[in-house]
Design a protein around this motif. Structure first.
Motif, PDB file in Angstrom:
ATOM      1  N   ALA A  43      59.347   3.527  65.436  1.00  0.00           N
ATOM      2  CA  ALA A  43      60.357   2.792  65.483  1.00  0.00           C
ATOM      3  C   ALA A  43      61.160   2.523  66.578  1.00  0.00           C
ATOM      4  CB  ALA A  43      61.365   2.644  64.197  1.00  0.00           C
ATOM      5  N   LYS A  44      61.638   3.226  67.408  1.00  0.00           N
ATOM      6  CA  LYS A  44      62.501   3.471  68.324  1.00  0.00           C
ATOM      7  C   LYS A  44      61.781   3.767  69.731  1.00  0.00           C
ATOM      8  CE  LYS A  44      66.213   2.360  65.764  1.00  0.00           C
ATOM      9  NZ  LYS A  44      67.002   1.443  65.705  1.00  0.00           N
ATOM     10  N   VAL A  45      61.480   5.237  69.947  1.00  0.00           N
ATOM     11  CA  VAL A  45      61.294   5.941  70.873  1.00  0.00           C
ATOM     12  C   VAL A  45      59.906   5.302  71.823  1.00  0.00           C
ATOM     13  CG1 VAL A  45      61.009   8.118  72.131  1.00  0.00           C
ATOM     14  CG2 VAL A  45      62.498   7.982  70.338  1.00  0.00           C
ATOM     15  N   ILE A  46      59.007   5.196  71.184  1.00  0.00           N
ATOM     16  CA  ILE A  46      57.768   4.700  71.612  1.00  0.00           C
ATOM     17  C   ILE A  46      58.038   3.302  72.160  1.00  0.00           C
ATOM     18  CG2 ILE A  46      55.274   4.262  71.607  1.00  0.00           C
ATOM     19  CD1 ILE A  46      55.154   6.483  69.327  1.00  0.00           C
ATOM     20  N   PRO A  47      58.247   2.372  71.393  1.00  0.00           N
ATOM     21  CA  PRO A  47      58.519   1.136  71.996  1.00  0.00           C
ATOM     22  C   PRO A  47      59.477   0.960  73.076  1.00  0.00           C
ATOM     23  CG  PRO A  47      58.593   0.783  69.680  1.00  0.00           C
ATOM     24  CD  PRO A  47      58.674   2.371  69.860  1.00  0.00           C
ATOM     25  N   ALA A  48      60.565   1.803  73.189  1.00  0.00           N
ATOM     26  CA  ALA A  48      61.506   1.836  74.103  1.00  0.00           C
ATOM     27  C   ALA A  48      60.845   2.422  75.292  1.00  0.00           C
ATOM     28  CB  ALA A  48      62.685   2.519  73.698  1.00  0.00           C
ATOM     29  N   MET A  49      60.282   3.482  75.325  1.00  0.00           N
ATOM     30  CA  MET A  49      59.397   4.034  76.528  1.00  0.00           C
ATOM     31  C   MET A  49      58.178   3.432  77.001  1.00  0.00           C
ATOM     32  SD  MET A  49      59.319   8.125  75.480  1.00  0.00           S
ATOM     33  CE  MET A  49      58.818   8.697  77.084  1.00  0.00           C
ATOM     34  N   GLN A  50      57.776   2.276  76.367  1.00  0.00           N
ATOM     35  CA  GLN A  50      56.706   1.599  76.710  1.00  0.00           C
ATOM     36  C   GLN A  50      57.366   0.474  77.555  1.00  0.00           C
ATOM     37  OE1 GLN A  50      54.821   0.445  73.032  1.00  0.00           O
ATOM     38  NE2 GLN A  50      53.013   1.486  73.502  1.00  0.00           N
ATOM     39  N   ARG A  51      58.658   0.015  77.375  1.00  0.00           N
ATOM     40  CA  ARG A  51      59.395  -0.709  78.325  1.00  0.00           C
ATOM     41  C   ARG A  51      59.902  -0.122  79.547  1.00  0.00           C
ATOM     42  NH1 ARG A  51      61.139  -2.449  73.159  1.00  0.00           N
ATOM     43  NH2 ARG A  51      62.944  -0.995  73.209  1.00  0.00           N
ATOM     44  N   SER A  52      59.602   1.189  79.660  1.00  0.00           N
ATOM     45  CA  SER A  52      60.170   1.825  80.890  1.00  0.00           C
ATOM     46  C   SER A  52      59.263   1.870  81.807  1.00  0.00           C
ATOM     47  CB  SER A  52      60.473   3.331  80.651  1.00  0.00           C
ATOM     48  OG  SER A  52      60.440   3.958  81.659  1.00  0.00           O
ATOM     49  N   PRO A  53      59.798   1.360  83.210  1.00  0.00           N
ATOM     50  CA  PRO A  53      58.701   1.343  84.459  1.00  0.00           C
ATOM     51  C   PRO A  53      58.213   2.772  84.742  1.00  0.00           C
ATOM     52  CG  PRO A  53      61.178   1.189  85.023  1.00  0.00           C
ATOM     53  CD  PRO A  53      61.036   1.047  83.438  1.00  0.00           C
ATOM     54  N   TRP A  54      58.720   3.835  84.126  1.00  0.00           N
ATOM     55  CA  TRP A  54      58.607   5.108  84.554  1.00  0.00           C
ATOM     56  C   TRP A  54      57.533   5.887  83.401  1.00  0.00           C
ATOM     57  CZ3 TRP A  54      59.728   7.517  88.913  1.00  0.00           C
ATOM     58  CH2 TRP A  54      60.678   6.970  89.866  1.00  0.00           C
ATOM     59  N   CYS A  55      57.274   5.296  82.337  1.00  0.00           N
ATOM     60  CA  CYS A  55      56.372   5.804  81.346  1.00  0.00           C
ATOM     61  C   CYS A  55      55.152   5.185  80.871  1.00  0.00           C
ATOM     62  CB  CYS A  55      57.490   5.924  79.954  1.00  0.00           C
ATOM     63  SG  CYS A  55      59.077   6.674  80.459  1.00  0.00           S
ATOM     64  N   GLU A  56      54.047   5.964  80.627  1.00  0.00           N
ATOM     65  CA  GLU A  56      52.971   5.281  80.130  1.00  0.00           C
ATOM     66  C   GLU A  56      52.542   5.914  79.075  1.00  0.00           C
ATOM     67  OE1 GLU A  56      49.383   5.570  82.461  1.00  0.00           O
ATOM     68  OE2 GLU A  56      48.114   5.357  80.646  1.00  0.00           O
ATOM     69  N   ILE A  57      52.622   5.428  77.570  1.00  0.00           N
ATOM     70  CA  ILE A  57      52.347   6.058  76.302  1.00  0.00           C
ATOM     71  C   ILE A  57      50.710   6.118  76.288  1.00  0.00           C
ATOM     72  CG2 ILE A  57      52.818   6.402  74.013  1.00  0.00           C
ATOM     73  CD1 ILE A  57      55.312   6.810  75.549  1.00  0.00           C
ATOM     74  N   ARG A  58      50.239   7.053  76.583  1.00  0.00           N
ATOM     75  CA  ARG A  58      48.807   7.195  76.543  1.00  0.00           C
ATOM     76  C   ARG A  58      48.100   7.562  75.281  1.00  0.00           C
ATOM     77  NH1 ARG A  58      45.935   7.157  81.055  1.00  0.00           N
ATOM     78  NH2 ARG A  58      43.907   8.101  81.044  1.00  0.00           N
ATOM     79  N   ALA A  59      48.784   8.548  74.417  1.00  0.00           N
ATOM     80  CA  ALA A  59      48.110   9.142  73.173  1.00  0.00           C
ATOM     81  C   ALA A  59      49.085   9.360  72.304  1.00  0.00           C
ATOM     82  CB  ALA A  59      47.196  10.299  73.643  1.00  0.00           C
TER      83      ALA A  59
END
Ligand SMILES: NC(=O)c1ccc[n+]([C@@H]2O[C@H](COP(=O)([O-])OP(=O)(O)OC[C@H]3O[C@@H](n4cnc5c(N)ncnc54)[C@H](OP(=O)(O)O)[C@@H]3O)[C@@H](O)[C@H]2O)c1
Length: 325
Positions: free
Chosen positions: A18-34
């Motif tokens: 709900a919160k952490v993955i969508p937020a990190m996906q918006r970060s220029p520093w993070c790629e959620i890979r798996a």
């Protein structure tokens, strides 16, 4: 261009999806890979919904993925330390949900893991890098309320669902572990000290055994902090800082929204903090620390100190005595 840190997610926790993955996906520093789940279908569903390229049917498979550099660990509390250690042993950095462990003794094993592997570990106290908290701390430390002498905190919700991880004693459930950890980390950070004495009062659920109403007094050299946390009270959260010349209230201290400004009250003046996402900031700053080999926002030893205070509240409540810090 920023070389994003490649992240893997352990489990399909609500907070992650709900919160952490969508937020990190918006970060220029993070790629959620798996993302990994104990159930491959669950991992695949989450991956499809959140546009994550790889889904694994076990946590072990995620840790074996050499393209993943860092792990976000939002498992139930009793699995924080075991899986964070496995992740560092697999060569990954770790952002682990709060509370980082079941006790200070268990938290210290993370320091050994960090030193053995050279990988970073940070407790995911997203509040500590939210601009409303940076501003609150700045105002207090620059004397805007005189000398800070008293902190009062509340963090409460109502949840009696026997299936929820917060109501499982052996999972590290209960109010103090789930939400009491927040006024503790904030009080220690604002006073920039550890409490000298701690007093705790705890009421437990007769069936679950978890603490459902906990009040604590922390005595610091410069003043006091008191808080009440509960899993059986109407939802409410507030932190108040009282000094010799004024006061500050943080109106939504912990679950700050990411779609509207947050507000703090300096005496009767409302200060508005522009819209931001505390989970995005957390992910960005930790990833940036990894990529640029900088100091991470919250050192791991801070997590051990926070657990020490949690331990002391439990110990005080069971012995009806002050516990020395
Ligand atoms: N920072 C914050 O704002 C915030 C907010 C809420 C929660 N949290 C923290 O995040 C963590 C997760 O909380 P949550 O409410 O999101 O949890 P949750 O929805 O219950 O999810 C926990 C996940 O852990 C995995 N898991 C592995 N073993 C399990 C077991 N024996 N029983 C249940 N689940 C198990 C499951 O994933 P699979 O089934 O996919 O393997 C499950 O989806 C907690 O440590 C909590 O304190 C932090």
């Amino acid at each position: 261009m920023i070389d994003k840190v490649r992240w893997g997610i352990l489990g399909t926790a609500n907070i992650a999806l709900a919160k952490v993955i969508p937020a990190m996906q918006r970060s220029p520093w993070c790629e959620i890979r798996a993302i990994a789940s104990r159930d491959l279908a669950k991992a695949q569903r989450a991956a499809a919904e959140l546009n994550i390229p790889h889904a694994y049917g076990s946590y072990e498979e995620l840790l074996a993925d050499n393209t993943v550099e860092a792990i976000y660990n939002p498992l139930p509390n009793h699995l924080h330390v075991p899986w964070s250690i496995k992740a560092t042993d697999a060569g990954k950095h770790v952002l682990c949900e709060k509370p980082i462990a079941l006790s200070a003794t268990e938290a210290r094993t993370l320091i050994e893991a960090r030193d053995r592997t050279g990988k970073r570990i940070q407790e995911a106290f997203m509040v500590r890098t939210h601009p409303q908290w940076l501003e609150t701390r700045r105002l207090i430390h620059t004397g805007r309320i005189g000398s800070l002498r008293s902190i009062a905190g509340f963090f409460c919700y109502f949840n009696s669902d026997p299936g929820n991880i917060r109501n499982q004693l052996d999972f590290g459930g209960g109010a103090l572990m789930d939400i009491g950890c927040y006024p503790i980390t904030i009080s220690r950070w604002i006073y920039n000290a550890e409490p000298q004495r701690v007093l705790g009062l705890i009421e437990r659920d007769p069936v679950f055994g978890t603490d459902t109403l906990t009040t604590a007094v922390l005595e610091f050299a410069e003043g006091h902090s008191t808080f009440t946390c509960s899993t059986r009270l109407a939802a409410y959260q507030r932190m108040i800082f009282h000094g010799t010349e004024g006061r500050i209230e943080v109106l939504i201290p912990f679950n700050a929204p990411n779609d509207q400004p947050t507000q703090i009250l300096l005496n009767d003046k409302l200060i508005e903090i522009p819209v931001c996402d505390q989970y995005e900031i957390q992910g960005s700053l930790f990833s940036q620390a990894i990529r640029e080999n900088r100091e991470q926002p919250i050192p791991l030893v801070d997590a051990v100190h926070n657990m020490t205070v949690i331990d002391a509240v439990f110990k005080s409540a069971s012995s009806s005595a002050f516990i020395r810090g």
